[in-house]
Design a protein around this motif. Structure first.
Motif, PDB file in Angstrom:
ATOM      1  N   GLN A  21       0.711  -1.299  -0.106  1.00 46.25           N
ATOM      2  CA  GLN A  21       0.020   0.054   0.050  1.00 46.25           C
ATOM      3  C   GLN A  21       0.822   1.145   0.114  1.00 46.25           C
ATOM      4  O   GLN A  21       0.640   2.229  -0.684  1.00 46.25           O
ATOM      5  CB  GLN A  21      -1.005   0.126   1.121  1.00 46.25           C
ATOM      6  CG  GLN A  21      -2.102  -1.235   1.241  1.00 46.25           C
ATOM      7  CD  GLN A  21      -2.814  -1.245  -0.160  1.00 46.25           C
ATOM      8  OE1 GLN A  21      -3.291  -0.201  -0.548  1.00 46.25           O
ATOM      9  NE2 GLN A  21      -2.805  -2.383  -0.620  1.00 46.25           N
ATOM     10  N   ALA A  24       2.179   1.739  -3.330  1.00 48.28           N
ATOM     11  CA  ALA A  24       0.973   2.061  -4.358  1.00 48.28           C
ATOM     12  C   ALA A  24       0.982   3.838  -4.051  1.00 48.28           C
ATOM     13  O   ALA A  24       0.458   4.728  -4.863  1.00 48.28           O
ATOM     14  CB  ALA A  24      -0.327   1.607  -3.835  1.00 48.28           C
ATOM     15  N   ALA A  28       1.629   6.614  -7.078  1.00 51.86           N
ATOM     16  CA  ALA A  28       0.698   7.557  -7.516  1.00 51.86           C
ATOM     17  C   ALA A  28       1.259   9.032  -7.222  1.00 51.86           C
ATOM     18  O   ALA A  28       0.872  10.074  -8.021  1.00 51.86           O
ATOM     19  CB  ALA A  28      -0.711   7.453  -6.664  1.00 51.86           C
ATOM     20  N   ASP A  33      -1.018  11.488  -9.515  1.00 49.10           N
ATOM     21  CA  ASP A  33      -2.182  10.726  -9.710  1.00 49.10           C
ATOM     22  C   ASP A  33      -3.133  11.028  -8.668  1.00 49.10           C
ATOM     23  O   ASP A  33      -3.304  10.160  -7.787  1.00 49.10           O
ATOM     24  CB  ASP A  33      -2.222   9.431 -10.255  1.00 49.10           C
ATOM     25  CG  ASP A  33      -3.455   8.669 -10.608  1.00 49.10           C
ATOM     26  OD1 ASP A  33      -4.430   9.336 -10.391  1.00 49.10           O
ATOM     27  OD2 ASP A  33      -3.343   7.393 -11.154  1.00 49.10           O
ATOM     28  N   THR A  34      -3.861  12.138  -8.563  1.00 50.21           N
ATOM     29  CA  THR A  34      -4.651  12.616  -7.377  1.00 50.21           C
ATOM     30  C   THR A  34      -5.791  11.632  -7.130  1.00 50.21           C
ATOM     31  O   THR A  34      -6.147  11.294  -6.029  1.00 50.21           O
ATOM     32  CB  THR A  34      -4.878  13.947  -7.372  1.00 50.21           C
ATOM     33  OG1 THR A  34      -5.643  14.298  -8.559  1.00 50.21           O
ATOM     34  CG2 THR A  34      -3.656  15.061  -7.370  1.00 50.21           C
ATOM     35  N   GLN A  35      -6.443  11.246  -8.433  1.00 48.48           N
ATOM     36  CA  GLN A  35      -7.447  10.424  -8.405  1.00 48.48           C
ATOM     37  C   GLN A  35      -7.377   9.141  -7.484  1.00 48.48           C
ATOM     38  O   GLN A  35      -8.009   8.423  -6.736  1.00 48.48           O
ATOM     39  CB  GLN A  35      -8.121  10.210  -9.948  1.00 48.48           C
ATOM     40  CG  GLN A  35      -9.411   9.176  -9.606  1.00 48.48           C
ATOM     41  CD  GLN A  35      -9.945   9.192 -10.960  1.00 48.48           C
ATOM     42  OE1 GLN A  35      -9.541   9.658 -12.099  1.00 48.48           O
ATOM     43  NE2 GLN A  35     -10.925   8.314 -11.117  1.00 48.48           N
ATOM     44  N   LYS A  36      -6.052   8.545  -8.103  1.00 46.77           N
ATOM     45  CA  LYS A  36      -5.365   7.321  -7.310  1.00 46.77           C
ATOM     46  C   LYS A  36      -5.301   7.480  -6.135  1.00 46.77           C
ATOM     47  O   LYS A  36      -5.801   6.702  -4.921  1.00 46.77           O
ATOM     48  CB  LYS A  36      -4.364   6.697  -7.918  1.00 46.77           C
ATOM     49  CG  LYS A  36      -3.820   5.339  -7.478  1.00 46.77           C
ATOM     50  CD  LYS A  36      -4.612   4.239  -7.621  1.00 46.77           C
ATOM     51  CE  LYS A  36      -4.078   3.037  -7.373  1.00 46.77           C
ATOM     52  NZ  LYS A  36      -5.078   1.652  -7.359  1.00 46.77           N
ATOM     53  N   GLN A  39      -8.343   7.440  -3.734  1.00 46.04           N
ATOM     54  CA  GLN A  39      -8.762   6.161  -3.588  1.00 46.04           C
ATOM     55  C   GLN A  39      -8.272   5.444  -2.446  1.00 46.04           C
ATOM     56  O   GLN A  39      -8.746   4.833  -1.611  1.00 46.04           O
ATOM     57  CB  GLN A  39      -8.825   5.386  -5.051  1.00 46.04           C
ATOM     58  CG  GLN A  39      -9.690   5.952  -5.938  1.00 46.04           C
ATOM     59  CD  GLN A  39      -9.233   5.403  -7.455  1.00 46.04           C
ATOM     60  OE1 GLN A  39      -8.509   4.399  -7.440  1.00 46.04           O
ATOM     61  NE2 GLN A  39     -10.393   5.305  -8.150  1.00 46.04           N
ATOM     62  N   LEU A  40      -6.654   5.678  -2.506  1.00 51.50           N
ATOM     63  CA  LEU A  40      -5.889   5.094  -1.554  1.00 51.50           C
ATOM     64  C   LEU A  40      -6.296   5.737   0.033  1.00 51.50           C
ATOM     65  O   LEU A  40      -6.205   4.892   0.994  1.00 51.50           O
ATOM     66  CB  LEU A  40      -4.559   5.194  -1.701  1.00 51.50           C
ATOM     67  CG  LEU A  40      -4.130   4.375  -3.122  1.00 51.50           C
ATOM     68  CD1 LEU A  40      -2.618   4.968  -3.567  1.00 51.50           C
ATOM     69  CD2 LEU A  40      -4.064   2.893  -2.537  1.00 51.50           C
TER      70      LEU A  40
END
Length: 226
Positions: A21, A24, A28, A33-36, A39-40
């Motif tokens: 995690q 990941a 990101a 990658d703010t969208q990812k 989500q995290l």
């Protein structure tokens, strides 16, 4: 005996999943990658969730979305403060909390009188608990770099701290909190630039890319200073 073997496997799997995690979150962040990252931040818990919010705060700040940056920084702060309240011996939580406090001052300089000392105390707590934690020296190096000279900041001190961090990262691969190695090279490179040593700076930016080829910030700095 079977019970202990099963318990060992469960602990091992849980720890490895934690590093997955963290990896990941870092990937990101490096790719902006703010969208990812969002989500995290939703799917994770505890330290990993705080790290995602911390990286989101940086990403939103770079995009001039200050309200979102502040909200995510506050979320990371609340998670980490709760974590050290529950477990005051958690050096990783203390180190990241020191970084979050420091970022709070960077984004809102008028809060420096309050969060500056809190950052110093949190970093001191982390160092006392684990003097070999590379993230302790990463945070110290960033603090030495960003703090004005009139308040004790020093580019030379930053290089010393970051060099120590870099030396310790080679023993950190199995810590299950492994992140920040490329950042240590980037911040040391920035300090070298400020001290007029462009060759060493470029070497550090390349080292950051060797560690994390997808790191957009490192590639931008390398191209901007060639």
């Amino acid at each position: 005996m079977k019970k202990y073997i099963l318990l060992s496997v469960l602990i091992s799997n849980f720890t490895f999943a934690g590093q997955q995690q963290i990896d990941a979150v870092e990937l990101a962040a490096m790719q902006h990658d703010t969208q990812k990252l969002e989500q995290l931040a939703v799917s994770n818990q505890g330290y990993d969730k705080a790290l995602a919010h911390y990286r989101l705060a940086i990403s939103h700040n770079l995009a001039a979305e200050q309200d979102k940056a502040d909200d995510n920084l506050d979320a990371a702060m609340q998670l980490l403060e709760a974590k050290v309240d529950t477990n005051p011996n958690d050096d990783e939580a203390w180190a990241l909390l020191a970084n979050v406090y420091g970022l709070k001052v960077a984004y809102q300089p008028l809060t420096g009188a309050y969060y500056g000392p809190k950052s110093g105390k949190a970093l001191s707590s982390a160092a006392k608990l684990n003097a070999d934690n590379p993230r302790v020296y990463l945070v110290k190096g960033i603090s030495d770099y960003t703090r004005p000279a009139m308040f004790g900041g020093s580019k030379k001190a930053a290089i010393t701290a970051l060099t120590k961090a870099i030396s310790l990262y080679q023993f950190d691969q199995s810590s299950h909190y492994h992140w920040g190695q490329a950042d240590a090279h980037i911040w040391r490179g920035l300090a070298y630039i400020d001290l007029g040593d462009n060759d060493k700076a470029l070497a550090d930016f390349q080292s950051a890319l060797d560690i994390a080829p997808e790191y957009g910030w490192a590639r931008f700095l390398q191209q901007a200073n060639q």
